[in-house]
Enzyme design. Structure first.
Site, PDB file in Angstrom:
ATOM      1  N   TYR A  58      -4.265  -6.236   1.524  1.00 60.30           N
ATOM      2  CA  TYR A  58      -2.974  -6.147   0.844  1.00 60.30           C
ATOM      3  C   TYR A  58      -2.840  -4.760   0.218  1.00 60.30           C
ATOM      4  O   TYR A  58      -3.697  -4.323  -0.547  1.00 60.30           O
ATOM      5  CB  TYR A  58      -2.918  -7.239  -0.224  1.00 60.30           C
ATOM      6  CG  TYR A  58      -1.557  -7.551  -0.821  1.00 60.30           C
ATOM      7  CD1 TYR A  58      -0.474  -6.687  -0.706  1.00 60.30           C
ATOM      8  CD2 TYR A  58      -1.348  -8.734  -1.525  1.00 60.30           C
ATOM      9  CE1 TYR A  58       0.758  -6.997  -1.249  1.00 60.30           C
ATOM     10  CE2 TYR A  58      -0.119  -9.053  -2.089  1.00 60.30           C
ATOM     11  CZ  TYR A  58       0.930  -8.180  -1.946  1.00 60.30           C
ATOM     12  OH  TYR A  58       2.157  -8.483  -2.500  1.00 60.30           O
ATOM     13  N   CYS A  59      -1.766  -4.050   0.571  1.00 60.75           N
ATOM     14  CA  CYS A  59      -1.443  -2.751  -0.029  1.00 60.75           C
ATOM     15  C   CYS A  59      -2.603  -1.769   0.135  1.00 60.75           C
ATOM     16  O   CYS A  59      -3.055  -1.523   1.244  1.00 60.75           O
ATOM     17  CB  CYS A  59      -1.063  -2.945  -1.497  1.00 60.75           C
ATOM     18  SG  CYS A  59      -0.364  -1.481  -2.292  1.00 60.75           S
ATOM     19  N   VAL A  60      -3.116  -1.220  -0.961  1.00 59.38           N
ATOM     20  CA  VAL A  60      -4.167  -0.210  -0.886  1.00 59.38           C
ATOM     21  C   VAL A  60      -5.431  -0.769  -0.236  1.00 59.38           C
ATOM     22  O   VAL A  60      -6.163  -0.047   0.446  1.00 59.38           O
ATOM     23  CB  VAL A  60      -4.466   0.355  -2.289  1.00 59.38           C
ATOM     24  CG1 VAL A  60      -4.914  -0.723  -3.227  1.00 59.38           C
ATOM     25  CG2 VAL A  60      -5.518   1.442  -2.242  1.00 59.38           C
ATOM     26  N   PHE A  85      -0.810  -6.832   4.685  1.00 62.96           N
ATOM     27  CA  PHE A  85       0.329  -7.115   3.829  1.00 62.96           C
ATOM     28  C   PHE A  85       0.818  -5.797   3.238  1.00 62.96           C
ATOM     29  O   PHE A  85       0.108  -5.151   2.441  1.00 62.96           O
ATOM     30  CB  PHE A  85      -0.056  -8.051   2.679  1.00 62.96           C
ATOM     31  CG  PHE A  85      -0.385  -9.468   3.069  1.00 62.96           C
ATOM     32  CD1 PHE A  85      -0.171  -9.948   4.352  1.00 62.96           C
ATOM     33  CD2 PHE A  85      -0.908 -10.346   2.124  1.00 62.96           C
ATOM     34  CE1 PHE A  85      -0.473 -11.245   4.697  1.00 62.96           C
ATOM     35  CE2 PHE A  85      -1.210 -11.658   2.458  1.00 62.96           C
ATOM     36  CZ  PHE A  85      -0.995 -12.112   3.742  1.00 62.96           C
ATOM     37  N   GLY A 144      -5.355  -2.833   2.166  1.00 57.13           N
ATOM     38  CA  GLY A 144      -5.047  -2.810   3.588  1.00 57.13           C
ATOM     39  C   GLY A 144      -5.307  -1.441   4.183  1.00 57.13           C
ATOM     40  O   GLY A 144      -5.836  -1.318   5.303  1.00 57.13           O
TER      41      GLY A 144
END
Length: 617
Positions: free
Chosen positions: A350-352, A379, A354
């Site tokens: 998710y985000c960073v 994500f 990811g």
């Protein structure tokens, strides 16, 4: 209540009502006295803590409240001074956007004054009816406030037009000026000030000033903790009414705890799911409550679910770099697969986290160990930062130098990061709460998402600086071999792991066009899905809520525009599409027993979920 309490504060000419009584004078004197007492107690409290000049500078630092964008305001005069001298032909208003804007401004100002003088209400600017800041009827029905609103709209329009009309500067500087001007325009809104906000004036008359005293209490409390409050924090307790999915912490390192969630089905997918949440936030964004919890839902689908709970940085993590987070992800993958006796695991970043998962996949590929990951889901994650949105405007030498000063202990206080993200949506996340909490004196709402949003985490200074420079500023991750992890050059284009990429249509942190660029990097099978809403609601959208929509395009597309042009809109959550995709990667199932039960395998339970790392402040 006295007769003066029922007077109309907006009556003719402007708030003249019955003569105040002695009781009124006594009441308002008491209100002012209480306000003075609050200010005095706050000052004495700060003095008692021996606040030095450094601490004072911290409170006065604009970046505390508006993130790095505040520094742009200071640079605007120098930027404007560097614009080349005006070409003589630009003296013609038709050729000079500044002169044209000035002429238009004065003409429209005269028109407004004429409207007010003749008793006619100024016509609202386009879009004004949808602006929640001016929802009170007085903004359109009362001549004074209608004029204030129209004046603000006019000045705002011209300031933004002036920023857009600057020539002779590079595109990034121009974008920074535009962003800073937009923040300035939001800050100067008349709705943000008690004397020019009719709703605040009305509330002050109704409560006889109690709203202002309560608002002052809120403001001083926020100054004391150094962070804008969005929610009543006393209404939430981790593990009690938030982050409640049953599970056990089964593994712990100096950087993270690994949580294994209790299964609820008689059989589970043979391949487990390992989730990497961003360490700039707490992991329980995916476990807010039973109705919103992605984790609980994934367990109910028959997945063996594990999640990493990152430790909030302290001085012990001053030397942590990106390589350490990649190593932690590889360690977690190995821990899960060895515990369950399987060859691979599904992963979510998710985000960073990811972005880091992408680097992890590239490193595993370089080492010939790509088969340890069955699939990777992203994500709202980015790997190519060339179109990373407004956050890119906050990464230059001056901003990095400021962050280095703020990270003197070896870590960056999470409150600064929170202020930066708030500044990206200042109207909603800063000024809306200034009005509601400080001016209107309203109680804080018990909203789980806002509680999570204010639950900040600290970031290791070295990692944070390298992340901003190597990825946001220099965009090195998409240059094959440019980045080395533990001495090994990595290349995203060699990754063949099946990939599911989710983006939010209205994401202001990881814009959809930026997230799409993952599709241009990996070489394996890929599925892209565009979800309605943004960085949080676009992800946390359970099927039971029946909210938003998502877009699917089964054809191979060369660009996001092509994807959107041929996409099919589907109402509701995208989670069912994802679980179908997961099942297609490996549908084999096994009985729920032994190591599939938290703490029953080789790794014994350390403590109950959500664990102590997420509770550390």
């Amino acid at each position: 209540m006295s007769d003066s309490d029922s007077s109309n504060p907006f009556g003719a000419p402007f708030g003249v009502g019955p003569t105040p009584t002695l009781e009124d004078f006594q009441h308002w004197t008491q209100i002012m006295g209480r306000a003075q007492q609050l200010l005095m107690e706050f000052a004495l409290s700060e003095a008692g803590q021996q606040m030095n000049q450094t601490m004072l500078a911290k409170w006065m630092d604009p970046s505390q409240w508006a993130g790095a964008s505040a520094d742009m305001f200071g640079r605007m005069p120098q930027t404007l001074a560097s614009v080349p001298a005006m070409d003589p032909k630009l003296a013609d208003p038709l050729n000079n956007p500044f002169l044209a804007a000035t002429t238009s401004f004065w003409q429209e100002s005269v028109d407004m004054w004429q409207s007010l003088a003749t008793g006619q209400m100024p016509e609202p600017k386009a879009g004004a009816a949808k602006d929640r800041r001016f929802a009170a009827p007085e903004w359109t029905e009362h001549p004074l406030f209608a004029f204030i609103r129209q004046s603000y709209a006019l000045i705002s329009e011209k300031l933004l037009a002036a920023a857009d009309g600057v020539d002779g500067v590079d595109p990034k500087t121009k974008a920074q000026m535009r962003f800073a001007t937009a923040n300035l325009v939001d800050a100067m809104s008349p709705s943000n000030f008690a004397l020019t906000n009719p709703a605040v004036l009305k509330r002050t008359m109704e409560t006889r000033g109690e709203n202002l005293v309560k608002g002052l209490e809120h403001m001083l409390a926020d100054l004391k903790k150094g962070q804008l409050t969005h929610v009543d924090e006393s209404k939430f307790e981790l593990g009690v009414n938030i982050a409640t999915t049953p599970g056990k912490v089964i593994h712990e390192t100096p950087m993270y705890q690994l949580i294994h969630y209790a299964p609820t089905t008689e059989e589970v997918f043979e391949t487990p799911l390992l989730i990497f949440p961003p360490w700039i936030n707490r992991f329980y964004i995916l476990d807010l409550n039973p109705e919103k919890s992605f984790i609980r839902w994934a367990v109910e689908q028959g997945l063996s679910v594990f999640i990493v709970s990152w430790k909030s940085a302290d001085e012990s993590m001053k030397d942590v770099i990106w390589d350490d987070y990649i190593a932690a992800q590889i360690d977690a993958i190995a821990t899960v697969t060895q515990l369950l006796g399987v060859k691979s695991t599904h992963t979510i970043g998710y985000c960073v986290a990811g972005t880091t998962l992408a680097a992890t996949l590239a490193l595993l590929t370089a080492h010939g160990e790509a088969d340890k990951v069955k699939s990777a889901t992203f994500f709202t994650a980015q790997v190519d930062f060339s179109e990373a949105g407004d956050l890119n405007l906050m990464v230059d030498d001056q901003q990095l130098a400021l962050l280095e000063q703020l990270s003197a202990p070896g870590y960056l206080d999470g409150r600064y990061m929170a202020a930066t993200f708030n500044a990206l949506r200042g109207r909603d996340l800063i000024w809306n709460y200034v009005v509601n909490n400080y001016l209107m004196g309203e109680d804080y709402p018990p909203f789980d998402l806002l509680y999570w949003n204010g639950d900040t985490t600290n970031l290791p200074a070295k990692w944070h600086k390298s992340y901003l420079t190597d990825l946001y500023r220099d965009n090195r991750l998409v240059v094959p071999g440019s980045i080395h992890v533990e001495g090994t050059p990595i290349d995203l284009t060699k990754v063949k792991t099946p990939t599911y990429v989710q983006a939010g249509r209205e994401d202001h942190i990881a814009p959809a066009p930026s997230v799409w660029k993952i599709m241009d990097q990996f070489s394996g099978p890929k599925r892209f899905l565009l979800a309605g809403s943004g960085h949080i609601a676009g992800v946390v959208n359970p099927p039971s809520a029946g909210k938003y929509q998502h877009w699917i395009n089964e054809e191979e597309c060369a660009s996001l525009d092509e994807f959107i042009a041929g996409a099919r809109e589907v109402k509701g959550s995208w989670w069912p599409d994802w679980i179908q995709w997961i099942a297609a990667q490996d549908g084999a199932k096994v009985p729920t027993k032994g190591a599939r039960l938290p703490g029953k395998g080789k790794l014994k339970a350390i403590e109950d979920a959500p664990g102590r790392y997420v509770k550390a402040r």
